[in-house]
Design an enzyme around this catalytic site. Structure first.
Site, mmCIF file in Angstrom:
data_model
loop_
_atom_site.group_PDB
_atom_site.id
_atom_site.type_symbol
_atom_site.label_atom_id
_atom_site.label_comp_id
_atom_site.label_asym_id
_atom_site.label_seq_id
_atom_site.Cartn_x
_atom_site.Cartn_y
_atom_site.Cartn_z
ATOM 1 C CE1 TYR A 290 -2.477 3.190 2.454
ATOM 2 C CE2 TYR A 290 -3.694 2.457 0.662
ATOM 3 C CZ TYR A 290 -3.464 3.385 1.611
ATOM 4 O OH TYR A 290 -4.259 4.560 1.699
ATOM 5 C CG ASP B 101 6.202 3.478 0.351
ATOM 6 O OD1 ASP B 101 4.856 3.201 0.094
ATOM 7 O OD2 ASP B 101 6.724 4.322 1.235
ATOM 8 C CE LYS C 267 2.474 5.040 7.865
ATOM 9 N NZ LYS C 267 1.241 4.905 8.239
HETATM 10 P P1 KE4 Z 1 -0.581 8.491 4.293
HETATM 11 O O1 KE4 Z 1 -1.130 9.180 3.237
HETATM 12 O O2 KE4 Z 1 -1.639 7.820 4.982
HETATM 13 O O3 KE4 Z 1 0.381 9.452 5.322
HETATM 14 O O4 KE4 Z 1 0.686 7.414 3.670
HETATM 15 C C1 KE4 Z 1 0.196 6.246 2.780
HETATM 16 C C2 KE4 Z 1 1.458 5.451 3.135
HETATM 17 C C3 KE4 Z 1 2.451 5.255 2.098
HETATM 18 N N1 KE4 Z 1 3.280 4.259 2.259
HETATM 19 C C4 KE4 Z 1 3.061 3.339 3.079
HETATM 20 C C5 KE4 Z 1 4.190 2.220 3.155
HETATM 21 C C6 KE4 Z 1 2.113 3.344 4.108
HETATM 22 O O5 KE4 Z 1 1.931 2.392 4.940
HETATM 23 C C7 KE4 Z 1 1.242 4.434 4.044
HETATM 24 C C8 KE4 Z 1 0.195 4.648 5.077
HETATM 25 N N2 KE4 Z 1 -0.008 3.593 5.840
HETATM 26 C C9 KE4 Z 1 -1.404 3.223 6.567
HETATM 27 C C10 KE4 Z 1 -1.440 2.175 7.548
HETATM 28 N N3 KE4 Z 1 -1.016 0.784 7.076
HETATM 29 C C11 KE4 Z 1 -2.059 4.729 7.098
HETATM 30 C C12 KE4 Z 1 -3.337 4.206 7.964
HETATM 31 C C13 KE4 Z 1 -4.562 4.706 7.504
HETATM 32 O O6 KE4 Z 1 -4.818 4.620 5.896
HETATM 33 O O7 KE4 Z 1 -5.188 5.425 8.036
#
Ligand code: KE4
Length: 451
Positions: free
Chosen positions: A168, A263, A291
């Site tokens: 993801y 990523d 994060k």
């Molecule tokens: P954000 O747009 O949510 O800040 O980051 C996206 C993203 C990109 N790459 C990786 C490897 C990620 O894990 C994420 C976001 N992680 C999720 C949790 N697995 C965010 C939680 C959510 O969607 O509320």
């Protein structure tokens, strides 16, 4: 005599009743808040995975966090293993971070003009990850990956992108293909609302299968702008790369002139100060971050080779922009956090704590004869309720998600807050102590009795 016996029986019954009652947390105010929220916000949440869709029940509404604890609006206290999905490696409301944010906010929240703070955070990132020669701040991981893809396409003048099933990378249109995290949890790994044209250049391959990459690149290498990967996957549960997988990926991308994007939004500064790339000694061409680098405030970043990053406006023609990118308050939170992580000492402490938790949970499953696969890289770990090893999306999806839901609620009722989905990671912070970890293991033992 009789009255004494009667009193004893009454006392036992009352104690049992209270324990039974107390083991089910009281969530009346959360229930009320959730009902109200759904009148204004789709599903009552601002990010789908928070909605408890995969585990059932009512999401708990949080009032505050401190250290490794969260307190909900009903006053229930939980040991938190989500940590805001990764950012809070130092725990909630770390006084050192709060102090620096308060100082920063007194100087204004955003100027829309460059500040020395952005340079400082960029320097701290570059010191930790030498592959990042230049870096651009954005406001989320999604913005980071979306921008990295664009600059890779602009730099190579190619369109195709390879991603991996179960990974993801945020809700980028072209990457919501076989996507993990909430997209898998809620059954929309290929989301509606994305025109086929937007994903026709996206190739989704099985994770941990180097032959699949070789086969596609030998046929279409010259069309492929980039390969984006969670070098340690954290969005189908935690799935580490197989031996030599990342090395093979680096070799193939070099051979075909394909931009390799790690990523590290989740793993950057999490699994090690220098992220996965430092653990496996591999230099990607671009890295995406988020994060932890925001210290709990909205920050994302993408960076890498100077020759690629100088394609970005205003130096180069590839456009990317953001009103609040690099804002002084978020930069301050990120700087304060990375300055604490910088000497790397906390990772030894995190390793000990995470190992204690992981081995404890593994032993509980063994003793209870509950089949499970346990994975861990540093302070991110996962317990898959399955009887076979989990090495990719296919094996991850074989997990018993009903059993996971029982685990989740059993732990929640006992005051331990895990991700409301099997396809996420457990995060240990420096604020978790042996007391919290050992009580987590004891609670897990109790929960498995009902399996
Ligand atoms: P954000 O747009 O949510 O800040 O980051 C996206 C993203 C990109 N790459 C990786 C490897 C990620 O894990 C994420 C976001 N992680 C999720 C949790 N697995 C965010 C939680 C959510 O969607 O509320």
């Amino acid at each position: 005599m009789f009255s004494l016996l009667f009193l004893k029986i009454l006392n036992t019954l009352l104690t049992y009743k209270i324990q039974l009652y107390m083991s089910k947390i009281i969530t009346e105010k959360s229930k009320k808040a959730f009902a109200e929220a759904q009148n204004f916000i789709p599903g009552g949440v601002n990010s789908p995975v928070r909605a408890f869709g995969a585990v059932g029940g009512t999401p708990i509404f949080i009032r505050s966090g401190s250290g490794c604890y969260l307190t909900d609006v009903d006053g229930n206290k939980y040991v938190d293993y989500i940590g805001s999905w990764g950012p809070l490696i130092l725990g909630h409301a770390d006084p050192r971070i709060v102090k620096r944010i308060n100082e920063a906010v007194a100087n204004g929240t955003s100027y829309g003009a460059p500040t020395e703070l952005e340079v400082k955070l960029a320097q701290l990132i570059k010191e930790a990850m030498p592959s990042i020669e230049k870096v651009r701040m954005v406001n989320s991981g999604t913005e980071a990956t979306m921008s990295a893809i664009r600059v890779a396409r602009g730099f190579t003048n190619r369109d195709a992108v390879i991603k991996f099933e179960g990974c993801y990378h945020g809700h980028v249109d072209s990457l919501l293909v076989q996507a993990g995290s909430g997209a898998t949890t809620l059954g929309t790994p290929n989301s509606p609302g994305i025109p086929q044209d937007f994903v026709k250049h996206t190739i989704s391959l099985p994770y941990n299968d180097i032959d699949a990459i070789n086969e596609v690149c030998s046929k279409r290498g010259k069309d492929i702008a980039c390969i984006i990967i969670e070098a340690v996957a954290g969005n189908m549960g935690v799935v580490p790369p197989k031996k030599n997988y990342l090395e093979g990926l680096r070799e193939i991308t070099k051979k075909h002139g394909i931009v390799l994007i790690f990523d590290e939004v989740m793993t950057g500064f999490r699994v090690a100060h220098g992220g996965v790339q430092s653990l496996y000694n591999i230099k990607p061409d671009l890295t995406t971050l988020g994060k932890i680098i925001g210290g709990g405030l909205p920050v994302g970043a993408y960076g890498g080779k100077k020759e690629i990053m100088d394609s970005i406006s205003p130096v180069g023609p590839v456009y990317q922009a953001g009103t609040l990118s690099g804002n002084p308050v978020a930069m301050t939170a990120g700087i304060a956090t990375l300055e604490i992580l910088k000497d790397g000492k906390i990772y030894t402490n995190l390793e000990e704590k995470a190992k204690r938790l992981a081995t404890g949970m593994e032993k509980v499953c063994e003793d209870a004869n509950v089949p499970a696969c346990h994975t861990r890289i540093g302070s991110m770990l996962c317990t898959f309720f399955t009887d076979s090893p989990v090495t990719d999306y296919t094996t991850a999806k074989k997990c018993d998600t009903k059993r996971y839901a029982k685990f989740f609620h059993g732990m929640l009722d006992r005051g331990f807050y895990f991700a409301p989905s099997q396809f996420e990671a457990v995060f240990v912070s420096t604020a978790h102590g042996e007391k919290e970890i050992d009580s987590t293991i004891d609670a897990f033992k109790e929960v498995l009795k009902s399996f």
